[in-house]
Design a protein around this motif. Structure first.
Motif, PDB file in Angstrom:
ATOM      1  N   VAL A  63       0.812  -1.233   0.000  1.00 56.48           N
ATOM      2  CA  VAL A  63       0.000   0.000   0.000  1.00 56.48           C
ATOM      3  C   VAL A  63       0.836   1.270   0.000  1.00 56.48           C
ATOM      4  O   VAL A  63       0.290   2.371  -0.051  1.00 56.48           O
ATOM      5  CB  VAL A  63      -0.974   0.021   1.199  1.00 56.48           C
ATOM      6  CG1 VAL A  63      -1.813  -1.243   1.233  1.00 56.48           C
ATOM      7  CG2 VAL A  63      -0.249   0.223   2.523  1.00 56.48           C
ATOM      8  N   LEU A  85      -7.172   2.674  -5.464  1.00 59.14           N
ATOM      9  CA  LEU A  85      -7.560   1.372  -4.933  1.00 59.14           C
ATOM     10  C   LEU A  85      -7.560   0.302  -6.020  1.00 59.14           C
ATOM     11  O   LEU A  85      -7.884   0.565  -7.189  1.00 59.14           O
ATOM     12  CB  LEU A  85      -8.930   1.462  -4.273  1.00 59.14           C
ATOM     13  CG  LEU A  85      -8.913   2.080  -2.880  1.00 59.14           C
ATOM     14  CD1 LEU A  85     -10.289   2.579  -2.480  1.00 59.14           C
ATOM     15  CD2 LEU A  85      -8.389   1.085  -1.870  1.00 59.14           C
ATOM     16  N   ASP A  89      -7.238  -4.889  -2.836  1.00 62.00           N
ATOM     17  CA  ASP A  89      -7.416  -4.199  -1.553  1.00 62.00           C
ATOM     18  C   ASP A  89      -8.738  -4.576  -0.886  1.00 62.00           C
ATOM     19  O   ASP A  89      -9.004  -4.169   0.248  1.00 62.00           O
ATOM     20  CB  ASP A  89      -7.393  -2.677  -1.761  1.00 62.00           C
ATOM     21  CG  ASP A  89      -6.042  -2.174  -2.229  1.00 62.00           C
ATOM     22  OD1 ASP A  89      -6.016  -1.298  -3.121  1.00 62.00           O
ATOM     23  OD2 ASP A  89      -5.011  -2.647  -1.699  1.00 62.00           O
TER      24      ASP A  89
END
Length: 121
Positions: A63, A85, A89
């Motif tokens: 991330v 995103l 995720d």
């Protein structure tokens, strides 16, 4: 016992953004580290991001550059800004505080109930 309440999850398309928030239902005497973790179906819970009471941060490699953890010590609230995103995720996201409820108590870990984040491709 103080509980953590999360908000901000939902369904978003790949490339989109979400902001998660987590605040306690009552007051803590003190809070040290705050963190966000996630658990995808069939996988173990993993730490996504941690922020110390001094503001130092660490992120999972998956991330870095996309997620930002922050905290508002006046509100005892932690945030997770999630940008760019990806479908991978997708998970239930949990907040975690290391905190004391009273001056004489020990340091314990507190967990939120989890909030679902779903990223569609």
């Amino acid at each position: 016992q103080v509980q953590l309440v999360e908000s901000g999850g939902g369904l978003v398309q790949a490339g989109g953004s979400l902001r998660l928030s987590c605040a306690p239902s009552g007051r803590f005497f003190s809070i040290s580290a705050m963190a966000w973790c996630r658990q995808a179906p069939g996988k173990q819970r993993e730490v996504v991001a941690i922020i110390s009471n001094g503001g130092s941060t660490n992120y999972a490699d998956s991330v870095k550059g996309r997620f930002t953890i922050s905290r508002d010590n006046a509100k005892n609230t932690v945030y997770l800004q999630m940008n760019s995103l990806k479908p991978e995720d997708t998970a239930v996201y949990y907040c975690n505080f290391n905190a004391k409820e009273r001056s004489g108590s020990g340091l314990f870990g507190y967990w939120g109930q989890g909030t679902q984040v779903t990223v569609s491709s």
